[in-house]
Design a protein around this motif. Structure first.
Motif, PDB file in Angstrom:
ATOM      1  N   VAL A  45     -24.771  -0.249  71.505  1.00  0.00           N
ATOM      2  CA  VAL A  45     -24.957   0.462  70.232  1.00  0.00           C
ATOM      3  C   VAL A  45     -23.591   0.715  69.617  1.00  0.00           C
ATOM      4  CG1 VAL A  45     -25.807   2.568  69.118  1.00  0.00           C
ATOM      5  CG2 VAL A  45     -27.048   1.603  71.060  1.00  0.00           C
ATOM      6  N   GLU A  46     -23.487   0.541  68.315  1.00  0.00           N
ATOM      7  CA  GLU A  46     -22.247   0.859  67.586  1.00  0.00           C
ATOM      8  C   GLU A  46     -22.596   1.587  66.295  1.00  0.00           C
ATOM      9  OE1 GLU A  46     -19.232  -2.739  68.979  1.00  0.00           O
ATOM     10  OE2 GLU A  46     -20.233  -2.856  67.020  1.00  0.00           O
ATOM     11  N   VAL A  47     -21.715   2.525  65.927  1.00  0.00           N
ATOM     12  CA  VAL A  47     -21.828   3.210  64.631  1.00  0.00           C
ATOM     13  C   VAL A  47     -20.520   3.009  63.885  1.00  0.00           C
ATOM     14  CG1 VAL A  47     -22.159   5.404  63.445  1.00  0.00           C
ATOM     15  CG2 VAL A  47     -23.430   4.936  65.548  1.00  0.00           C
ATOM     16  N   TYR A  48     -20.618   2.549  62.635  1.00  0.00           N
ATOM     17  CA  TYR A  48     -19.449   2.304  61.806  1.00  0.00           C
ATOM     18  C   TYR A  48     -19.398   3.298  60.651  1.00  0.00           C
ATOM     19  CZ  TYR A  48     -19.035  -2.258  64.103  1.00  0.00           C
ATOM     20  OH  TYR A  48     -18.895  -3.251  65.023  1.00  0.00           O
ATOM     21  N   GLY A  49     -18.171   3.700  60.320  1.00  0.00           N
ATOM     22  CA  GLY A  49     -17.916   4.444  59.097  1.00  0.00           C
ATOM     23  C   GLY A  49     -17.030   3.602  58.199  1.00  0.00           C
ATOM     24  N   PHE A  50     -16.875   4.031  56.964  1.00  0.00           N
ATOM     25  CA  PHE A  50     -16.124   3.262  55.986  1.00  0.00           C
ATOM     26  C   PHE A  50     -14.966   4.107  55.472  1.00  0.00           C
ATOM     27  CE2 PHE A  50     -20.528   2.079  56.149  1.00  0.00           C
ATOM     28  CZ  PHE A  50     -20.426   0.735  56.482  1.00  0.00           C
ATOM     29  N   VAL A  51     -13.775   3.610  55.687  1.00  0.00           N
ATOM     30  CA  VAL A  51     -12.562   4.410  55.503  1.00  0.00           C
ATOM     31  C   VAL A  51     -12.227   4.526  54.028  1.00  0.00           C
ATOM     32  CG1 VAL A  51     -10.119   4.618  56.053  1.00  0.00           C
ATOM     33  CG2 VAL A  51     -11.709   3.720  57.754  1.00  0.00           C
ATOM     34  N   ASN A  67     -15.136  -6.037  72.380  1.00  0.00           N
ATOM     35  CA  ASN A  67     -15.313  -6.740  71.119  1.00  0.00           C
ATOM     36  C   ASN A  67     -16.431  -6.104  70.306  1.00  0.00           C
ATOM     37  OD1 ASN A  67     -13.324  -8.627  71.794  1.00  0.00           O
ATOM     38  ND2 ASN A  67     -14.804  -9.963  72.810  1.00  0.00           N
ATOM     39  N   PHE A  68     -16.394  -6.315  68.999  1.00  0.00           N
ATOM     40  CA  PHE A  68     -17.442  -5.803  68.138  1.00  0.00           C
ATOM     41  C   PHE A  68     -18.745  -6.569  68.399  1.00  0.00           C
ATOM     42  CE2 PHE A  68     -13.563  -5.014  65.541  1.00  0.00           C
ATOM     43  CZ  PHE A  68     -13.616  -3.622  65.568  1.00  0.00           C
ATOM     44  N   LEU A  69     -19.864  -5.898  68.191  1.00  0.00           N
ATOM     45  CA  LEU A  69     -21.156  -6.558  68.363  1.00  0.00           C
ATOM     46  C   LEU A  69     -21.357  -7.653  67.331  1.00  0.00           C
ATOM     47  CD1 LEU A  69     -23.667  -3.650  69.125  1.00  0.00           C
ATOM     48  CD2 LEU A  69     -22.652  -5.275  70.707  1.00  0.00           C
ATOM     49  N   PRO A  92     -12.458  -0.836  54.533  1.00  0.00           N
ATOM     50  CA  PRO A  92     -12.391  -1.256  55.943  1.00  0.00           C
ATOM     51  C   PRO A  92     -13.422  -0.511  56.787  1.00  0.00           C
ATOM     52  CG  PRO A  92     -10.190  -0.798  55.076  1.00  0.00           C
ATOM     53  CD  PRO A  92     -11.167  -0.293  54.056  1.00  0.00           C
ATOM     54  N   TRP A  93     -13.878  -1.151  57.839  1.00  0.00           N
ATOM     55  CA  TRP A  93     -14.857  -0.563  58.745  1.00  0.00           C
ATOM     56  C   TRP A  93     -14.134   0.079  59.918  1.00  0.00           C
ATOM     57  CZ3 TRP A  93     -19.872  -3.905  59.505  1.00  0.00           C
ATOM     58  CH2 TRP A  93     -20.356  -4.307  58.253  1.00  0.00           C
ATOM     59  N   LYS A  94     -14.564   1.279  60.268  1.00  0.00           N
ATOM     60  CA  LYS A  94     -14.039   2.002  61.428  1.00  0.00           C
ATOM     61  C   LYS A  94     -15.161   2.201  62.429  1.00  0.00           C
ATOM     62  CE  LYS A  94     -11.709   4.852  64.111  1.00  0.00           C
ATOM     63  NZ  LYS A  94     -10.619   4.400  64.988  1.00  0.00           N
ATOM     64  N   ARG A  95     -14.976   1.706  63.652  1.00  0.00           N
ATOM     65  CA  ARG A  95     -16.001   1.887  64.680  1.00  0.00           C
ATOM     66  C   ARG A  95     -15.905   3.310  65.217  1.00  0.00           C
ATOM     67  NH1 ARG A  95     -16.764  -2.423  69.514  1.00  0.00           N
ATOM     68  NH2 ARG A  95     -14.569  -1.888  69.895  1.00  0.00           N
ATOM     69  N   ALA A 104     -17.087  15.734  59.728  1.00  0.00           N
ATOM     70  CA  ALA A 104     -16.220  16.869  59.394  1.00  0.00           C
ATOM     71  C   ALA A 104     -14.966  16.407  58.673  1.00  0.00           C
ATOM     72  CB  ALA A 104     -15.851  17.627  60.664  1.00  0.00           C
ATOM     73  N   LYS A 105     -14.493  15.233  58.992  1.00  0.00           N
ATOM     74  CA  LYS A 105     -13.256  14.720  58.395  1.00  0.00           C
ATOM     75  C   LYS A 105     -13.500  14.135  57.014  1.00  0.00           C
ATOM     76  CE  LYS A 105      -9.250  11.832  59.469  1.00  0.00           C
ATOM     77  NZ  LYS A 105      -8.299  12.954  59.414  1.00  0.00           N
ATOM     78  N   PHE A 106     -14.643  13.447  56.840  1.00  0.00           N
ATOM     79  CA  PHE A 106     -14.875  12.731  55.597  1.00  0.00           C
ATOM     80  C   PHE A 106     -16.076  13.243  54.806  1.00  0.00           C
ATOM     81  CE2 PHE A 106     -12.636   9.732  58.337  1.00  0.00           C
ATOM     82  CZ  PHE A 106     -11.584   9.395  57.509  1.00  0.00           C
ATOM     83  N   GLY A 107     -16.689  14.364  55.256  1.00  0.00           N
ATOM     84  CA  GLY A 107     -17.845  14.866  54.541  1.00  0.00           C
ATOM     85  C   GLY A 107     -19.055  13.965  54.757  1.00  0.00           C
ATOM     86  N   ASP A 108     -19.853  13.796  53.723  1.00  0.00           N
ATOM     87  CA  ASP A 108     -21.058  12.975  53.834  1.00  0.00           C
ATOM     88  C   ASP A 108     -20.716  11.494  53.681  1.00  0.00           C
ATOM     89  OD1 ASP A 108     -23.106  15.442  52.171  1.00  0.00           O
ATOM     90  OD2 ASP A 108     -22.648  15.161  54.286  1.00  0.00           O
ATOM     91  N   SER A 109     -19.966  10.975  54.607  1.00  0.00           N
ATOM     92  CA  SER A 109     -19.585   9.564  54.547  1.00  0.00           C
ATOM     93  C   SER A 109     -20.737   8.685  54.993  1.00  0.00           C
ATOM     94  CB  SER A 109     -18.368   9.310  55.441  1.00  0.00           C
ATOM     95  OG  SER A 109     -17.252  10.029  54.974  1.00  0.00           O
ATOM     96  N   SER A 110     -20.799   7.497  54.426  1.00  0.00           N
ATOM     97  CA  SER A 110     -21.846   6.552  54.800  1.00  0.00           C
ATOM     98  C   SER A 110     -21.595   6.020  56.208  1.00  0.00           C
ATOM     99  CB  SER A 110     -21.877   5.404  53.801  1.00  0.00           C
ATOM    100  OG  SER A 110     -22.126   5.895  52.502  1.00  0.00           O
ATOM    101  N   THR A 111     -22.679   5.753  56.919  1.00  0.00           N
ATOM    102  CA  THR A 111     -22.573   5.238  58.281  1.00  0.00           C
ATOM    103  C   THR A 111     -23.564   4.114  58.497  1.00  0.00           C
ATOM    104  OG1 THR A 111     -23.954   7.121  58.918  1.00  0.00           O
ATOM    105  CG2 THR A 111     -21.615   7.246  59.463  1.00  0.00           C
ATOM    106  N   LEU A 112     -23.209   3.220  59.402  1.00  0.00           N
ATOM    107  CA  LEU A 112     -24.019   2.050  59.704  1.00  0.00           C
ATOM    108  C   LEU A 112     -24.264   2.004  61.208  1.00  0.00           C
ATOM    109  CD1 LEU A 112     -25.130  -0.639  58.306  1.00  0.00           C
ATOM    110  CD2 LEU A 112     -23.081  -1.708  59.250  1.00  0.00           C
ATOM    111  N   LEU A 113     -25.530   1.980  61.606  1.00  0.00           N
ATOM    112  CA  LEU A 113     -25.921   1.914  63.014  1.00  0.00           C
ATOM    113  C   LEU A 113     -26.317   0.482  63.345  1.00  0.00           C
ATOM    114  CD1 LEU A 113     -26.777   3.406  65.706  1.00  0.00           C
ATOM    115  CD2 LEU A 113     -29.070   3.512  64.704  1.00  0.00           C
ATOM    116  N   VAL A 114     -25.718  -0.070  64.388  1.00  0.00           N
ATOM    117  CA  VAL A 114     -26.022  -1.435  64.824  1.00  0.00           C
ATOM    118  C   VAL A 114     -26.470  -1.380  66.284  1.00  0.00           C
ATOM    119  CG1 VAL A 114     -25.162  -3.776  65.145  1.00  0.00           C
ATOM    120  CG2 VAL A 114     -24.318  -2.391  63.237  1.00  0.00           C
TER     121      VAL A 114
END
Length: 550
Positions: free
Chosen positions: A540-546, A349-351, A373-376, A399-409
């Motif tokens: 620990v989880e890291v999310y990207g935004f699709v 499950n997600f944190l 949408p959030w991608k774990r 590499a796939k999305f370039g400088d995409s924003s990320t969220l560390l939880v």
């Protein structure tokens, strides 16, 4: 201009349901006029999903009834072949969805089955279309809560679809202020020959249910004089006019000498929530039911002649629960709940709960990411504590999305939730942050305290002078994001100088087993956890935004 794609999906429980109950609806849908990308007329996108093969009496009945269903669909006008992509007709043979009045069908299983089917249909249609972006409207037709005939499997189908609408969709207001259900569908892997991490589509979902007539007199007899008689009269007038047309030489002038004189009509109420489909073609219904020869017993023959469902279908749009519309969505700038890209059932499950995700989205993320949408990307409990594995996941994402924003939880062993947001996480050298880099801490009331370098949690501005960084060797406080594979650490910011206790705003080390947090002038934060700033890591989880299709 964005093109529209309408998909109609009839979901039944058994082979012969489509012929016994839904032919007026199907025949009227087949008369709808659609245009393809070249503005040429084409058939509507009508699909049938039958959740069982009808092997209630004997296992050997399954293949027989499946063939009968394909034959009946061909007579109705639905092509079940696979010559043009995904088959329009699918019959399941799943031991968990067995035909029988004593069988109980799990709603979650029905939801997963329907989502998988919609993903297949959508992938096929997107491959055939030349349009880059389309507004997709999915219309599901099925039984209502009474199951039409009262069969428990029919009722279970309704419950499953109701579960899909209530639990898998988010609710928004359309331009006309009507509530709309939207569903995120993930495109099947491999449809475009690439990794489909970001291939998903948001569709508008509408559910239409066939009204159950419980009174047998009204279902088979009394309705004839009230509702069938006008249909017959209109049909007779149509036959008369067509006869006059033939007498005047219309047969010779017409390019098609086989014009239909069968009466069909579809009416929709002004609010669009009720649909009535009329059809006067009992011969077609008889032929379709006769195709189910193993089921065409004497009482079903009588049903074809007298049943209301042979001539008339009343469909009602399944109401959307207004309580699913969040308070934020009542405002002009309404936002849907956070949508996460679906993962395997074995994934942890997600944190964060969805409520925490919504609060974090409002407090931390730029407006441009609110609808994404959030991608774990990474999960410690899912992917392990290997720093190499962590770095690989982040590298592949960038590499796939370039400088995409990320969220560390980060969740500590004491239950504290902290983390940071950045425009990107560097994979080899410190990366200067931007004004949108920040640290955050979850509070007990469900809110988040955000440290973005402008003000502290009390709302007062910091006016500190530049100090030397604890790590990095450059002057001044800096929102650097460091991922160091040599020391196996990931850190936000720095700022040790004249003031004792300054350091990284947030740092994870020792294979994510422990971490530290200290006052950092770059983010104007106090330590994110209580005590001396040292904590043990639970997950620990890291999310990207699709950034994909909607």
């Amino acid at each position: 201009m964005t093109a529209e794609l309408d998909i109609w999906l009839l979901i039944t429980a058994h082979p012969d349901d489509e012929s016994m109950f839904f032919i007026p609806t199907l025949r009227n849908l087949l008369c709808l006029d659609y245009k393809n990308d070249s503005n040429d007329s084409q058939k509507p996108n009508i699909h049938l999903l039958c959740l069982s093969n009808g092997d209630y009496r004997d296992v050997s009945d399954g293949p027989v009834r499946t063939k009968e269903l394909y034959k009946a669909c061909s007579l109705i006008g639905i092509d079940g072949s696979k010559s043009s992509g995904a088959s329009s007709v699918v019959v399941l043979d799943d031991d968990r969805l067995k035909d029988g009045p004593n069988e109980v069908w799990n709603s979650d299983l029905i939801v997963d089955t329907v989502l998988e089917r919609l993903q297949t249909i959508l992938s096929s249609k997107q491959q055939q279309s030349t349009q880059q972006q389309q507004q997709i409207n999915v219309n599901i037709i099925t039984f209502d809560q009474g199951g039409v005939s009262g069969h428990p499997n029919h009722v279970d189908v309704f419950r499953g679809i109701k579960h899909l609408l209530d639990e898998k969709c988010h609710v928004v207001r359309g331009d006309d202020e009507k509530l709309m259900a939207r569903l995120i569908l993930k495109q099947q892997a491999g449809t475009n020959g690439q990794d489909d991490t970001n291939d998903h589509t948001e569709v508008n979902l509408r559910v239409l249910t066939l009204q159950t007539i419980s009174n047998p007199l009204h279902k088979y007899f009394l309705w004839i004089s009230v509702e069938l008689l006008p249909i017959v009269l209109i049909w007779l007038v149509q036959v008369l006019l067509y006869t006059i047309y033939l007498l005047l030489g219309g047969f010779l002038l017409s390019k098609k000498g086989n014009r239909s004189i069968r009466f069909s009509r579809m009416n929709t109420t002004s609010d669009g929530k009720h649909l009535r489909c009329r059809l006067f073609d009992p011969v077609l219904v008889w032929m379709a039911m006769a195709a189910h020869s193993s089921q065409f017993v004497w009482y079903r023959r009588l049903s074809v002649l007298f049943s209301r469902y042979t001539y008339l279908n009343d469909l009602h749009e399944l109401a959307i629960d207004p309580t699913l519309l969040s308070e934020e969505e009542e405002d002009e700038d309404a936002l849907p709940p956070v949508n996460t890209i679906e993962e395997d059932s074995s994934s942890p499950n997600f944190l964060l709960s969805n409520a925490q995700m919504v609060a974090l989205r409002e407090a931390v993320l730029p407006i441009g990411l609110h609808h994404r949408p959030w991608k774990r990307i990474y999960s410690l409990s899912r992917d392990g504590d290997s720093f190499i594995s962590f770095e690989k996941h982040i590298t592949n994402w960038n590499a796939k999305f370039g400088d995409s924003s990320t969220l560390l939880v980060v969740k500590t062993t004491k239950g504290e939730v902290i983390g940071g947001y950045a425009d990107a996480i560097a994979t080899s050298s410190p990366r200067p942050g931007t004004a949108r880099s920040c640290l955050f801490r979850a509070e007990k009331d469900g809110s988040f305290t955000v440290y973005d370098g402008k003000q502290n949690s009390l709302g007062t501005f910091f006016e500190g002078s530049p100090h030397r960084l604890k790590s990095g060797g450059t002057e001044g406080s800096s929102k650097k994001i460091l991922l160091d594979s040599t020391r196996r650490i990931i850190a936000f910011g720095g700022g040790l100088g004249m003031k004792s206790g300054d350091g990284f705003g947030l740092c994870l080390e020792d294979g994510f087993a422990r971490g530290t947090t200290a006052r950092c002038e770059a983010f104007c934060n106090e330590p994110l956890v209580e005590g001396d700033g040292v904590f043990k890591v639970l997950d620990v989880e890291v999310y990207g935004f699709v950034f994909g299709q909607f």
